[in-house]
Design a protein around this motif. Structure first.
Motif, PDB file in Angstrom:
ATOM      1  N   ASP B  16       0.860  -1.181   0.000  1.00  0.00           N
ATOM      2  CA  ASP B  16       0.000   0.000   0.000  1.00  0.00           C
ATOM      3  C   ASP B  16       0.903   1.239   0.000  1.00  0.00           C
ATOM      4  O   ASP B  16       1.691   1.419   0.937  1.00  0.00           O
ATOM      5  CB  ASP B  16      -0.866  -0.036   1.267  1.00  0.00           C
ATOM      6  CG  ASP B  16      -1.754   1.197   1.399  1.00  0.00           C
ATOM      7  OD1 ASP B  16      -1.653   2.123   0.566  1.00  0.00           O
ATOM      8  OD2 ASP B  16      -2.566   1.224   2.341  1.00  0.00           O
ATOM      9  N   GLU B  18       0.337   4.079   0.838  1.00  0.00           N
ATOM     10  CA  GLU B  18       0.150   4.870   2.056  1.00  0.00           C
ATOM     11  C   GLU B  18       0.927   4.296   3.237  1.00  0.00           C
ATOM     12  O   GLU B  18       1.069   4.969   4.253  1.00  0.00           O
ATOM     13  CB  GLU B  18      -1.348   4.917   2.426  1.00  0.00           C
ATOM     14  CG  GLU B  18      -2.058   6.153   1.925  1.00  0.00           C
ATOM     15  CD  GLU B  18      -3.266   6.483   2.799  1.00  0.00           C
ATOM     16  OE1 GLU B  18      -4.130   5.591   2.965  1.00  0.00           O
ATOM     17  OE2 GLU B  18      -3.329   7.619   3.310  1.00  0.00           O
ATOM     18  N   LEU B  19       1.401   3.057   3.122  1.00  0.00           N
ATOM     19  CA  LEU B  19       2.200   2.473   4.215  1.00  0.00           C
ATOM     20  C   LEU B  19       3.675   2.857   4.109  1.00  0.00           C
ATOM     21  O   LEU B  19       4.482   2.480   4.951  1.00  0.00           O
ATOM     22  CB  LEU B  19       2.067   0.959   4.257  1.00  0.00           C
ATOM     23  CG  LEU B  19       1.024   0.364   5.182  1.00  0.00           C
ATOM     24  CD1 LEU B  19       1.321  -1.106   5.430  1.00  0.00           C
ATOM     25  CD2 LEU B  19       0.896   1.094   6.514  1.00  0.00           C
ATOM     26  N   ALA B  20       4.046   3.579   3.068  1.00  0.00           N
ATOM     27  CA  ALA B  20       5.386   4.178   3.040  1.00  0.00           C
ATOM     28  C   ALA B  20       5.423   5.276   4.093  1.00  0.00           C
ATOM     29  O   ALA B  20       4.406   5.908   4.388  1.00  0.00           O
ATOM     30  CB  ALA B  20       5.673   4.758   1.658  1.00  0.00           C
ATOM     31  N   THR B  21       6.599   5.493   4.655  1.00  0.00           N
ATOM     32  CA  THR B  21       6.702   6.573   5.637  1.00  0.00           C
ATOM     33  C   THR B  21       6.739   7.925   4.931  1.00  0.00           C
ATOM     34  O   THR B  21       7.038   8.020   3.735  1.00  0.00           O
ATOM     35  CB  THR B  21       7.974   6.432   6.496  1.00  0.00           C
ATOM     36  OG1 THR B  21       9.113   6.609   5.660  1.00  0.00           O
ATOM     37  CG2 THR B  21       8.036   5.083   7.182  1.00  0.00           C
ATOM     38  N   ARG B  22       6.449   8.957   5.698  1.00  0.00           N
ATOM     39  CA  ARG B  22       6.529  10.323   5.156  1.00  0.00           C
ATOM     40  C   ARG B  22       7.953  10.621   4.714  1.00  0.00           C
ATOM     41  O   ARG B  22       8.175  11.315   3.730  1.00  0.00           O
ATOM     42  CB  ARG B  22       6.081  11.320   6.222  1.00  0.00           C
ATOM     43  CG  ARG B  22       4.648  11.091   6.669  1.00  0.00           C
ATOM     44  CD  ARG B  22       4.328  11.915   7.906  1.00  0.00           C
ATOM     45  NE  ARG B  22       4.357  13.335   7.602  1.00  0.00           N
ATOM     46  CZ  ARG B  22       4.983  14.243   8.338  1.00  0.00           C
ATOM     47  NH1 ARG B  22       5.648  13.892   9.419  1.00  0.00           N
ATOM     48  NH2 ARG B  22       4.950  15.510   8.002  1.00  0.00           N
ATOM     49  N   LYS B  23       8.930  10.065   5.434  1.00  0.00           N
ATOM     50  CA  LYS B  23      10.330  10.305   5.081  1.00  0.00           C
ATOM     51  C   LYS B  23      10.692   9.606   3.767  1.00  0.00           C
ATOM     52  O   LYS B  23      11.374  10.179   2.920  1.00  0.00           O
ATOM     53  CB  LYS B  23      11.250   9.817   6.211  1.00  0.00           C
ATOM     54  CG  LYS B  23      12.704  10.168   5.986  1.00  0.00           C
ATOM     55  CD  LYS B  23      13.527   9.974   7.247  1.00  0.00           C
ATOM     56  CE  LYS B  23      14.959  10.416   7.033  1.00  0.00           C
ATOM     57  NZ  LYS B  23      15.754  10.313   8.278  1.00  0.00           N
ATOM     58  N   TRP B  25       8.717   8.984   1.347  1.00  0.00           N
ATOM     59  CA  TRP B  25       8.071   9.748   0.268  1.00  0.00           C
ATOM     60  C   TRP B  25       8.906  10.983  -0.093  1.00  0.00           C
ATOM     61  O   TRP B  25       9.141  11.271  -1.262  1.00  0.00           O
ATOM     62  CB  TRP B  25       6.660  10.154   0.718  1.00  0.00           C
ATOM     63  CG  TRP B  25       5.691  10.242  -0.414  1.00  0.00           C
ATOM     64  CD1 TRP B  25       5.207  11.386  -0.996  1.00  0.00           C
ATOM     65  CD2 TRP B  25       5.059   9.155  -1.118  1.00  0.00           C
ATOM     66  NE1 TRP B  25       4.326  11.078  -2.003  1.00  0.00           N
ATOM     67  CE2 TRP B  25       4.223   9.717  -2.097  1.00  0.00           C
ATOM     68  CE3 TRP B  25       5.132   7.756  -1.006  1.00  0.00           C
ATOM     69  CZ2 TRP B  25       3.455   8.946  -2.969  1.00  0.00           C
ATOM     70  CZ3 TRP B  25       4.379   6.982  -1.876  1.00  0.00           C
ATOM     71  CH2 TRP B  25       3.552   7.580  -2.836  1.00  0.00           C
ATOM     72  N   GLY B 127      11.521   1.057   7.241  1.00  0.00           N
ATOM     73  CA  GLY B 127      10.195   0.892   6.643  1.00  0.00           C
ATOM     74  C   GLY B 127       9.340  -0.099   7.411  1.00  0.00           C
ATOM     75  O   GLY B 127       9.827  -0.822   8.287  1.00  0.00           O
ATOM     76  N   VAL B 128       8.065  -0.134   7.074  1.00  0.00           N
ATOM     77  CA  VAL B 128       7.147  -1.127   7.646  1.00  0.00           C
ATOM     78  C   VAL B 128       7.440  -2.466   6.981  1.00  0.00           C
ATOM     79  O   VAL B 128       7.372  -2.586   5.763  1.00  0.00           O
ATOM     80  CB  VAL B 128       5.683  -0.721   7.399  1.00  0.00           C
ATOM     81  CG1 VAL B 128       4.738  -1.855   7.799  1.00  0.00           C
ATOM     82  CG2 VAL B 128       5.350   0.549   8.166  1.00  0.00           C
ATOM     83  N   SER B 129       7.791  -3.466   7.782  1.00  0.00           N
ATOM     84  CA  SER B 129       8.143  -4.774   7.232  1.00  0.00           C
ATOM     85  C   SER B 129       6.915  -5.655   7.085  1.00  0.00           C
ATOM     86  O   SER B 129       5.853  -5.388   7.653  1.00  0.00           O
ATOM     87  CB  SER B 129       9.151  -5.461   8.148  1.00  0.00           C
ATOM     88  OG  SER B 129       8.475  -5.896   9.299  1.00  0.00           O
ATOM     89  N   MET B 132       5.160  -6.783  10.435  1.00  0.00           N
ATOM     90  CA  MET B 132       4.168  -5.921  11.052  1.00  0.00           C
ATOM     91  C   MET B 132       2.897  -5.857  10.180  1.00  0.00           C
ATOM     92  O   MET B 132       1.783  -5.824  10.709  1.00  0.00           O
ATOM     93  CB  MET B 132       4.721  -4.515  11.256  1.00  0.00           C
ATOM     94  CG  MET B 132       5.628  -4.377  12.473  1.00  0.00           C
ATOM     95  SD  MET B 132       7.158  -5.345  12.315  1.00  0.00           S
ATOM     96  CE  MET B 132       7.794  -5.308  13.972  1.00  0.00           C
ATOM     97  N   ALA B 133       3.061  -5.831   8.883  1.00  0.00           N
ATOM     98  CA  ALA B 133       1.886  -5.761   8.006  1.00  0.00           C
ATOM     99  C   ALA B 133       1.038  -7.026   8.132  1.00  0.00           C
ATOM    100  O   ALA B 133      -0.199  -6.960   8.108  1.00  0.00           O
ATOM    101  CB  ALA B 133       2.321  -5.537   6.557  1.00  0.00           C
TER     102      ALA B 133
END
Lengths: 235, 235
Positions: B16, B18-23, B25, B127-129, B132-133
């Motif tokens: 997704d 949107e699951l990228a971090t703001r950083k 991006w 990042g979200v791994s 966790m997802a």
């Protein structure tokens, strides 16, 4: 009858507000109610991370968890928090609960989740955990190829610590606090002192990483040890 | 002489955007060069996740990794990729390397990192791994309190799988693929079949989670098994 609100469990990352996901930022910004764990005294760390995302119109709900060393999770605190969140959800308001790191990785959100999941729609927003932030701070792989990676809470007794350390190629020892000296002793006895890294406050401006042998005697809550023993490290 | 560029290792999450971090991006949007692993045929998954963040002015650099089952990491591929990234960094360009999930959690970025870290400034963006997802998709705690959490690659032999499963309260079995049936057999033999969950494509619209007993015979690359055996689950 009004439509019920949605409960969001939102991982907000480890400290740098930019390490929050884009989804966390949006969900928290849109939430009618923003709840977060808070200590008896002082501010909430997860609220501080998301301060710029929270709408000025949002209802804020600190969940005050008394910091008593060794105490079991305060059931009464979560019972009361769940009851209050229920009233918001029943009124059709969406509630975002902020969680340091990832909500389901050693987080207290699971106690709220357990009390509400059967009755309400829940959406989880995964977050960057301390595990990944620490590896990034150290610029060292967490695991590779066929490595087993074990996450081990420091309060475990020496025998379990040893078994976990010996059974994996990569080990992250969390919840150090007053256990740091003992854990260090276990690693030294096993011959891994020189390979272990100590990382604190990963992703924050004052993050620190150094050989475990040089670590301070008293570890803050936001610290961990990483040990990589694999041989497949550098491709 | 021009200032050298910075190498960014950017975890982009599990699917997704949107699951990228703001950083992630921001860093990817500002990068002069955006590199990403790509299969022989078809598109790059990490590039697809970040498509809207990449600047139209950026130089794009696919790192084509041949998909040969069982092959050791292609040293020659990473040697060539590192050499090309060097030329960009030496020219003062910042290079962002996209990584599915988190860059240091079973990621190939470490092979690029190993070749460049001594000569260039590196910044990691955690990042979200998938770990966790997957827990978020299942809405199930990964670990709590004094639980040991082990991440176990499915290609390991039965003896190591069993030891890892028995030594931890929470187990995530990754890299399932053609090993799914065998892993399922191990879990069944140990009496854990009914407690194990199968999750695929976590965070994507077609994410799936179901009891392992009902899982398809052939597991896609983006799937894992979660087993929670702890007793401290629900506070």
């Amino acid at each position: 009858m009004a439509k019920k609100g949605i409960l969001f469990g939102v991982g907000v990352g480890t400290g740098d507000p930019e390490l929050a996901t884009r989804k966390a930022w949006r969900v928290v910004g849109e939430a009618d109610v923003v709840a977060y764990p808070a200590p008896d005294e002082g501010g909430s760390f997860s609220r501080q991370i998301m301060a710029e995302a929270i709408s000025p119109d949002a209802i804020e709900m600190p969940i005050v968890v008394p910091m008593i060393a060794g105490a079991a999770p305060a059931h009464a605190v979560y019972d009361a928090a769940a009851a209050r969140i229920k009233t918001y959800l029943d009124a059709g308001l969406n509630v975002a609960v902020l969680c340091e790191g990832d909500a389901l990785f050693y987080g207290s959100f699971m106690y709220v989740l357990a009390r509400l999941k059967d009755e309400y729609q829940v959406e989880m927003v995964a977050g960057v955990s301390s595990l990944m932030a620490a590896a990034s701070a150290a610029q060292q792989p967490l695991a590779s190829r066929a490595d087993v990676l074990s996450v081990v809470p420091a309060p475990l007794d020496d025998a379990r610590l040893e078994a976990a350390i010996l059974g994996a190629e990569s080990v992250a020892i969390i919840k150090l606090g007053r256990h740091l000296a003992r854990v260090r002793g276990v690693l030294e006895r096993l011959g891994f002192l020189d390979d272990a890294l100590y990382i604190s406050h990963a992703s924050l401006p004052h993050q620190q990483f150094l050989p475990l042998a040089d670590a301070p005697a008293d570890a803050p809550y936001f610290s961990m040890i990483l040990l990589y023993k694999g041989d497949a490290l550098w491709g």
